[in-house]
Structures are given as structure tokens and as C-alpha cells.
Design a protein around this motif. Structure first.
Motif, PDB file in Angstrom:
ATOM      1  N   GLU A  91       2.647 -16.627  49.120  1.00 16.30           N
ATOM      2  CA  GLU A  91       2.725 -17.798  48.220  1.00 16.30           C
ATOM      3  C   GLU A  91       2.025 -18.994  48.842  1.00 16.30           C
ATOM      4  O   GLU A  91       1.923 -19.085  50.063  1.00 16.30           O
ATOM      5  CB  GLU A  91       4.186 -18.122  47.903  1.00 16.30           C
ATOM      6  N   ARG A 119       3.252 -25.826  47.259  1.00 20.05           N
ATOM      7  CA  ARG A 119       3.471 -27.080  47.990  1.00 20.05           C
ATOM      8  C   ARG A 119       4.792 -27.678  47.531  1.00 20.05           C
ATOM      9  O   ARG A 119       5.028 -27.793  46.323  1.00 20.05           O
ATOM     10  CB  ARG A 119       2.346 -28.080  47.695  1.00 20.05           C
ATOM     11  N   LYS A 123      -2.884 -15.872  54.291  1.00 24.12           N
ATOM     12  CA  LYS A 123      -1.825 -16.889  54.256  1.00 24.12           C
ATOM     13  C   LYS A 123      -1.803 -17.724  55.546  1.00 24.12           C
ATOM     14  O   LYS A 123      -1.844 -18.960  55.518  1.00 24.12           O
ATOM     15  CB  LYS A 123      -0.485 -16.192  54.029  1.00 24.12           C
ATOM     16  N   ASN A 180      -2.996 -21.811  55.997  1.00 22.81           N
ATOM     17  CA  ASN A 180      -2.113 -22.868  56.487  1.00 22.81           C
ATOM     18  C   ASN A 180      -2.594 -23.435  57.819  1.00 22.81           C
ATOM     19  O   ASN A 180      -2.554 -24.644  58.037  1.00 22.81           O
ATOM     20  CB  ASN A 180      -0.677 -22.345  56.615  1.00 22.81           C
ATOM     21  N   LEU A 226      -5.568 -25.818  57.225  1.00 23.18           N
ATOM     22  CA  LEU A 226      -5.155 -27.137  56.719  1.00 23.18           C
ATOM     23  C   LEU A 226      -4.498 -27.950  57.828  1.00 23.18           C
ATOM     24  O   LEU A 226      -4.758 -29.151  57.969  1.00 23.18           O
ATOM     25  CB  LEU A 226      -4.188 -26.968  55.535  1.00 23.18           C
ATOM     26  N   ILE A 259      -5.757 -31.602  59.559  1.00 21.32           N
ATOM     27  CA  ILE A 259      -4.894 -32.771  59.803  1.00 21.32           C
ATOM     28  C   ILE A 259      -4.942 -33.163  61.287  1.00 21.32           C
ATOM     29  O   ILE A 259      -5.123 -34.334  61.626  1.00 21.32           O
ATOM     30  CB  ILE A 259      -3.438 -32.492  59.362  1.00 21.32           C
ATOM     31  N   LEU A 304      -7.359 -34.849  54.888  1.00 25.99           N
ATOM     32  CA  LEU A 304      -8.051 -35.603  55.941  1.00 25.99           C
ATOM     33  C   LEU A 304      -7.388 -36.955  56.141  1.00 25.99           C
ATOM     34  O   LEU A 304      -8.017 -37.880  56.621  1.00 25.99           O
ATOM     35  CB  LEU A 304      -9.516 -35.808  55.556  1.00 25.99           C
ATOM     36  N   ASN A 305      -6.125 -37.065  55.731  1.00 23.98           N
ATOM     37  CA  ASN A 305      -5.427 -38.336  55.915  1.00 23.98           C
ATOM     38  C   ASN A 305      -4.747 -38.354  57.273  1.00 23.98           C
ATOM     39  O   ASN A 305      -3.865 -37.542  57.534  1.00 23.98           O
ATOM     40  CB  ASN A 305      -4.378 -38.537  54.825  1.00 23.98           C
ATOM     41  N   GLY A 331       1.358 -36.894  61.843  1.00 32.41           N
ATOM     42  CA  GLY A 331       1.412 -35.448  62.007  1.00 32.41           C
ATOM     43  C   GLY A 331       2.033 -34.730  60.828  1.00 32.41           C
ATOM     44  O   GLY A 331       2.665 -35.343  59.977  1.00 32.41           O
ATOM     45  N   TYR A 332       1.826 -33.425  60.809  1.00 27.51           N
ATOM     46  CA  TYR A 332       2.378 -32.619  59.710  1.00 27.51           C
ATOM     47  C   TYR A 332       3.770 -32.116  60.058  1.00 27.51           C
ATOM     48  O   TYR A 332       4.098 -31.878  61.208  1.00 27.51           O
ATOM     49  CB  TYR A 332       1.446 -31.452  59.367  1.00 27.51           C
ATOM     50  N   GLY A 333       4.596 -31.981  59.010  1.00 30.74           N
ATOM     51  CA  GLY A 333       5.941 -31.429  59.178  1.00 30.74           C
ATOM     52  C   GLY A 333       6.186 -30.393  58.103  1.00 30.74           C
ATOM     53  O   GLY A 333       5.238 -29.810  57.574  1.00 30.74           O
ATOM     54  N   CYS A 387       6.557 -25.102  56.585  1.00 25.40           N
ATOM     55  CA  CYS A 387       5.471 -24.122  56.704  1.00 25.40           C
ATOM     56  C   CYS A 387       4.525 -24.366  57.869  1.00 25.40           C
ATOM     57  O   CYS A 387       4.421 -23.525  58.765  1.00 25.40           O
ATOM     58  CB  CYS A 387       4.668 -24.089  55.414  1.00 25.40           C
ATOM     59  N   LYS A 410       7.737 -35.226  53.581  1.00 26.71           N
ATOM     60  CA  LYS A 410       6.659 -35.750  52.733  1.00 26.71           C
ATOM     61  C   LYS A 410       7.280 -36.321  51.465  1.00 26.71           C
ATOM     62  O   LYS A 410       8.482 -36.171  51.259  1.00 26.71           O
ATOM     63  CB  LYS A 410       5.642 -34.649  52.429  1.00 26.71           C
ATOM     64  N   ARG A 419       1.482 -43.751  57.952  1.00 23.23           N
ATOM     65  CA  ARG A 419       0.740 -42.941  56.971  1.00 23.23           C
ATOM     66  C   ARG A 419      -0.443 -43.696  56.363  1.00 23.23           C
ATOM     67  O   ARG A 419      -1.035 -43.220  55.385  1.00 23.23           O
ATOM     68  CB  ARG A 419       1.672 -42.457  55.860  1.00 23.23           C
TER      69      ARG A 419
HETATM   70  C1  UDX Z   1       2.087 -26.390  52.750  1.00 28.41           C
HETATM   71  C2  UDX Z   1       0.815 -25.851  52.078  1.00 28.41           C
HETATM   72  O1  UDX Z   1       0.102 -26.936  51.488  1.00 28.41           O
HETATM   73  C3  UDX Z   1       1.151 -24.778  51.061  1.00 28.41           C
HETATM   74  O2  UDX Z   1      -0.038 -24.259  50.507  1.00 28.41           O
HETATM   75  C4  UDX Z   1       1.905 -23.691  51.813  1.00 28.41           C
HETATM   76  O3  UDX Z   1       2.205 -22.589  51.028  1.00 28.41           O
HETATM   77  C5  UDX Z   1       3.172 -24.278  52.414  1.00 28.41           C
HETATM   78  O4  UDX Z   1       2.812 -25.312  53.318  1.00 28.41           O
HETATM   79  P1  UDX Z   1       3.995 -28.121  52.159  1.00 28.41           P
HETATM   80  O5  UDX Z   1       4.670 -27.710  53.421  1.00 28.41           O
HETATM   81  O6  UDX Z   1       4.812 -28.280  50.931  1.00 28.41           O
HETATM   82  O7  UDX Z   1       2.857 -27.065  51.789  1.00 28.41           O
HETATM   83  O8  UDX Z   1       3.337 -29.522  52.448  1.00 28.41           O
HETATM   84  P2  UDX Z   1       1.900 -30.216  52.362  1.00 28.41           P
HETATM   85  O9  UDX Z   1       1.819 -31.041  51.141  1.00 28.41           O
HETATM   86  O10 UDX Z   1       0.832 -29.245  52.574  1.00 28.41           O
HETATM   87  O11 UDX Z   1       2.016 -31.225  53.590  1.00 28.41           O
HETATM   88  C6  UDX Z   1       2.381 -30.751  54.885  1.00 28.41           C
HETATM   89  C7  UDX Z   1       2.442 -31.873  55.878  1.00 28.41           C
HETATM   90  O12 UDX Z   1       1.145 -32.322  56.201  1.00 28.41           O
HETATM   91  C8  UDX Z   1       3.238 -33.096  55.467  1.00 28.41           C
HETATM   92  O13 UDX Z   1       4.076 -33.483  56.527  1.00 28.41           O
HETATM   93  C9  UDX Z   1       2.175 -34.154  55.223  1.00 28.41           C
HETATM   94  O14 UDX Z   1       2.654 -35.441  55.504  1.00 28.41           O
HETATM   95  C10 UDX Z   1       1.092 -33.744  56.174  1.00 28.41           C
HETATM   96  N1  UDX Z   1      -0.264 -34.155  55.773  1.00 28.41           N
HETATM   97  C11 UDX Z   1      -0.836 -33.637  54.657  1.00 28.41           C
HETATM   98  C12 UDX Z   1      -0.982 -35.062  56.556  1.00 28.41           C
HETATM   99  O15 UDX Z   1      -0.486 -35.558  57.576  1.00 28.41           O
HETATM  100  N2  UDX Z   1      -2.245 -35.399  56.176  1.00 28.41           N
HETATM  101  C13 UDX Z   1      -2.843 -34.907  55.074  1.00 28.41           C
HETATM  102  O16 UDX Z   1      -3.994 -35.266  54.802  1.00 28.41           O
HETATM  103  C14 UDX Z   1      -2.117 -33.995  54.284  1.00 28.41           C
END
Ligand code: UDX
Length: 441
Positions: free
Chosen positions: A146, A149, A205, A209, A212, A216, A251-252, A256-258, A261, A321, A421
Motif C-alpha cells: 500500500e 498517506r 514499496k 519510501n 522519499l 527529505i 523537498l520541504n 525531519g520525517y516521522g 512508515c 504531520k 517547518r
Molecule cells: C508515507 C508515504 O508518503 C506513503 O506513500 C507510504 O505508504 C507511507 O508513508 P505518511 O507516513 O502518511 O506516508 O506521511 P508523509 O505525508 O509521506 O510524510 C512523512 C513525513 O515526512 C512527515 O513527518 C512530514 O512532515 C515529512 N516531510 C514530508 C518533510 O519533512 N518534508 C517533505 O517535503 C515532505
């Protein structure tokens, strides 16, 4: 066609509800009795736009939930949507998946033909292993990862970029035909179907991920340099994104990402490289940049004040998010812990009520000194949150520009914002007398 969906977590509920909307007769199976009860009365245990409406539309019509595996006997297709959390070494923990497979084995007749679809995110080789566990049974195993998001998962379910289907062999037509029937809704809707083998589907998959996440981490690393030399990361991202080979999405720069996933999948992919004796040079760096980013941002805050002891901060954003109540791997929570640990007081706010509730519950459940020592307050109103604070910290990418910043300027004790952010209109904020610290700008 009758379909069972095992596991009614985030992915399972959406899959069950979505398949019901396609018109199938669907049974959702979960071991959690209270959850099953809630779902059967149309209550959605998680916050996701549009989900509860769809659940209410179908529940007790062509969608039911149960703790019993019996209904799988009548199902031609069985989706496995159980969680695959991270184990203590960073590997994906497949306990729930294998236990569901055992229950399937105990329930179905060996001769009855079934298609078992693995939707859970699983490391390469898992579909093969599941088929092996089902040796002697008349089943086909299909990998169908899957890409939902959180926050817009219902939209994503009905508008996918692609449907990935991995099979044991492409020579056997029956499971391919059945899966095409399951996703017949997308025929003629310009949704590419990628029909491939198990290992490719599994890796698509993880690679997606991790890519992406890497995008970031890449921009976050550039942001650190931009910060130092006086460049503007927002313009850098914008200009880079104008090149269609790069693209402007993900590209924002930020803290960091959380989420459930990216952090887990990146770590699990690293393990898969290591288990195959290959060094994952780039992906390891992606993970490391992410772990460091929040520390780097916290240093920025510390540098401004010198000492945080006794200061009060408004932390705007609690979930990982916008538009979700999910706190898993939330950078906001990590930052709250760092700020509290340095002796400061935190007033936390999120637009999503359930995110606020979850935050309160989490700290209470942990019997956290932070909560019981009253160093952490979770408030329902943004203006209450910023009242008398020594600084505002933005942790989630909401459009906070729509708030009344003149009012905020009058409420705070000190006019300083740390925008984790890069969402604020800097000119406007500075005009009101705020000092502004973003990420790479
Ligand atoms: C993600 C994938 O997008 C999705 O395809 C996969 O199946 C599950 O994981 P999700 O975890 O819901 O989805 O969040 P997403 O919207 O992708 O954001 C993930 C994190 O990255 C967030 O913490 C967000 O703040 C951060 N992020 C995203 C950035 O820091 N910069 C960006 O440009 C985009």
C-alpha cells in the motif's frame, strides 16, 4: 465476491471500507474485541478524513467485523493487513503476520482455493516464506503493497498512482485474473498496474519510501548549509523543483520525517541490505541525517536562550504531520521531550483534537514526571497556548499564517518564533517585531 481483511489497523480498515465501497461483501477480522464492537457500531477508532462516513455507509450491510476467522472459509480473497512493527534490532517484526497465517491454516480446507494477499509492509522474501508455510494448501500468495498517506488515505485508496501486484509466477493466470477483478474499479481510470514477481513488488514499496525519505534528508542537509551561509532553502527547493527531473514534491526542509512508515521502513531496508551482506551507504545516511536534524534544530533554540531552564514554550503541532492524530515517531514529541529535559515548561497544541488527547494520554500512561510535575500542558486553544511564552516553536506543517499574529504578538512574553517547518510568512512576522528562526532560511 467475498473478501476477508485480517487486521483492522490503519491499513486494514481503509482496505475493508474501500473494498466495501467497490461493492464486495467484506469481513474485517481483528483479535481486539472492543475494536470490533466499535467498528460494528460505525465508530472509527482512528481519525482519517472521510473514513467514518464510508464505514457508516457500509457497516452491517456489505461490511461486518468479527474476531472469528470463520468467515475466511467463504472468502475467495484474504487480505493480510496486520502490523509489521520494528523489532529491537531494526528488522520488521513478522510475528503478527505469521500468527495470522497459522490461523488461516487452522481454518480453511486444504482443497479450497484462496488468494492470500499480503498488504502489510514486509521485507523481501516474506511472500515466498508465507507460501512455504502454506505448502499443501490450494492457495496463491500475492504481494500488494500500500502507498496510503495518513490524513488523505481514503483519497489515496480511490486515487492510487499505481497498483503493484507481485505473483509467484506470471504464467499462472488465475490469481492475476482474480486480483484484476478485485481492483476492477480502476480499469479505464488511467491507473497503471505493475504486475511482477514477489521480490520486485516487496522492494518497490521499500525503495519508494526510502527514496522519499532520502529526498527529505537531502534537502534537510542542504538546509543546514543554507542556514550557515545566509541562503534561503525555500527558494533553493523551489528552483530545484522547477527541473522536472527533480520535481518539487518532498523537498520541504524541516525538522525531519516521522510517522509510522518512513523511519521504520528506512531502518528495515538497512537491515535487509545488511542481511544480504551489502553496505547500505546512502540509505544509512538518510536515516542518520533524519536523527540529527531534530538535534540540530534544538541546538538552534538553545543557542538563542543560552539556558532553557524555567522558560516556557508553545509547541504548535503534536502529531507527526498535519490532519492526523498519529504521534508515532512524531518530531514534535521528540522536541517536547528535549525541551522538557532541559528544564523548560511546554504548552502543546495541535488542531486535531484526538492528537491533543493522545499526547495527554501518552504522557499520563508513561506516568511521566513531565506531566505529573506539571511541566507539560496540552491546550485546546492556540491563543491560550501562546500566552506568556518565551518562544513559539512550530513542529508540524500547518498553515499557521491564517492565525491572527497581531493578537499572538500581544499575548507572548517574548516575540521569537522557531519555525521547524518553514511555514510562516517571514516578512509579516518580522514586521510585527518577531525574531524569526527557520530551517535554512
Ligand atoms: C508515507 C508515504 O508518503 C506513503 O506513500 C507510504 O505508504 C507511507 O508513508 P505518511 O507516513 O502518511 O506516508 O506521511 P508523509 O505525508 O509521506 O510524510 C512523512 C513525513 O515526512 C512527515 O513527518 C512530514 O512532515 C515529512 N516531510 C514530508 C518533510 O519533512 N518534508 C517533505 O517535503 C515532505
Amino acid at each position: 465476491m467475498k473478501i476477508s481483511v485480517i487486521g483492522t489497523g490503519y491499513v486494514g480498515i481503509i482496505q475493508a471500507v474501500g473494498l466495501a465501497e467497490f461493492g464486495f461483501e467484506v469481513v474485517g477480522i481483528d483479535i481486539d474485541e472492543s475494536k470490533v464492537k466499535a467498528l460494528n457500531s460505525g465508530e472509527c477508532p482512528l481519525y482519517e478524513e472521510g473514513l467514518e462516513e464510508l464505514l457508516k455507509k457500509h457497516v452491517n450491510k456489505n461490511l461486518t467485523f468479527t474476531t472469528s476467522y470463520e468467515p475466511i472459509k467463504d472468502s475467495e480473497v484474504i487480505f493480510l493487513c496486520v502490523g509489521t512493527p520494528q523489532d529491537k534490532d531494526g528488522n520488521a517484526d513478522l510475528r503478527f503476520l505469521f500468527s495470522a497465517v497459522e490461523k488461516i491454516k487452522e481454518t480453511i480446507d486444504k482443497e479450497d482455493y484462496k488468494v492470500i494477499v499480503i498488504k502489510s509492509t514486509v521485507p523481501v522474501g516474506t511472500n515466498r516464506k508465507v507460501k512455504e508455510l502454506l505448502r499443501g494448501y490450494n492457495v496463491d500468495v500475492v504481494s500488494n503493497p500500500e502507498f496510503l498517506r495518513e490524513g488523505i488515505a481514503v483519497y489515496d485508496f480511490f486515487n492510487p498512482e499505481r497498483i503493484i501486484l507481485g505473483f509467484e509466477s506470471l504464467d499462472k493466470k488465475k490469481p492475476i485474473e482474480i486480483m484484476k477483478k478485485v481492483y476492477n474499479y480502476f480499469e479505464g481510470k488511467n491507473v497503471p498496474f505493475v504486475i511482477t514477481n514477489w521480490e520486485t513488488a516487496e522492494l518497490i514499496k521499500y525503495a519508494s519510501n526510502a527514496f522519499l525519505a532520502t529526498k527529505i534528508s537531502f534537502i534537510n542537509e542542504i538546509a543546514k548549509l543554507a542556514d550557515k551561509v545566509g541562503a534561503d532553502i525555500k527558494n533553493i527547493s523551489y528552483a530545484m523543483g522547477l527541473d522536472p527531473r527533480i520535481g518539487n514534491k518532498f523537498l520541504n526542509a524541516g525538522i525531519g520525517y516521522g510517522g509510522s512508515c518512513f523511519p521504520k521502513d528506512v531502518k528495515a531496508l538497512i537491515k535487509q541490505f545488511e542481511n544480504n551482506n551489502i553496505e547500505p551507504i546512502l540509505i544509512k545516511a538518510t536515516d542518520r541525517v533524519n536523527e540529527e536534524q531534530i538535534k540540530w534544530f534544538f541546538e538552534k533554540i538553545k543557542n538563542y536562550y543560552g539556558n532553557l531552564n524555567g522558560k516556557t514554550f508553545a509547541i504548535l503541532g503534536l502529531a507527526f504531520k498535519p490532519n492526523t492524530d498519529d504521534l508515532r515517531e512524531s518530531r514534535a514529541i521528540k522536541l517536547i521531550d528535549m525541551v522538557l529535559d532541559s528544564g523548560a515548561i511546554v504548552k502543546g497544541f495541535d488542531y486535531v483534537e484526538k492528537a491533543r488527547e493522545n499526547t495527554t494520554n501518552m504522557y499520563k500512561l508513561n506516568k511521566s514526571k513531565a506531566f505529573y510535575g506539571y511541566n507539560l500542558y496540552v491546550l485546546d486553544d492556540l491563543y491560550e497556548t501562546v500566552k506568556d511564552v518565551d518562544g513559539i516553536i512550530i513542529t508540524v506543517e500547518y498553515d499557521f499564517n491564517k492565525e491572527d499574529w497581531e493578537k499572538i504578538a500581544n499575548l507572548v512574553k517574548e516575540k521569537v518564533v522557531f519555525d521547524g517547518r518553514n511555514v510562516l510568512d517571514v516578512k509579516k512576522i518580522k514586521k510585527l517585531g518577531f525574531k524569526y528562526y527557520g530551517v535554512g532560511r
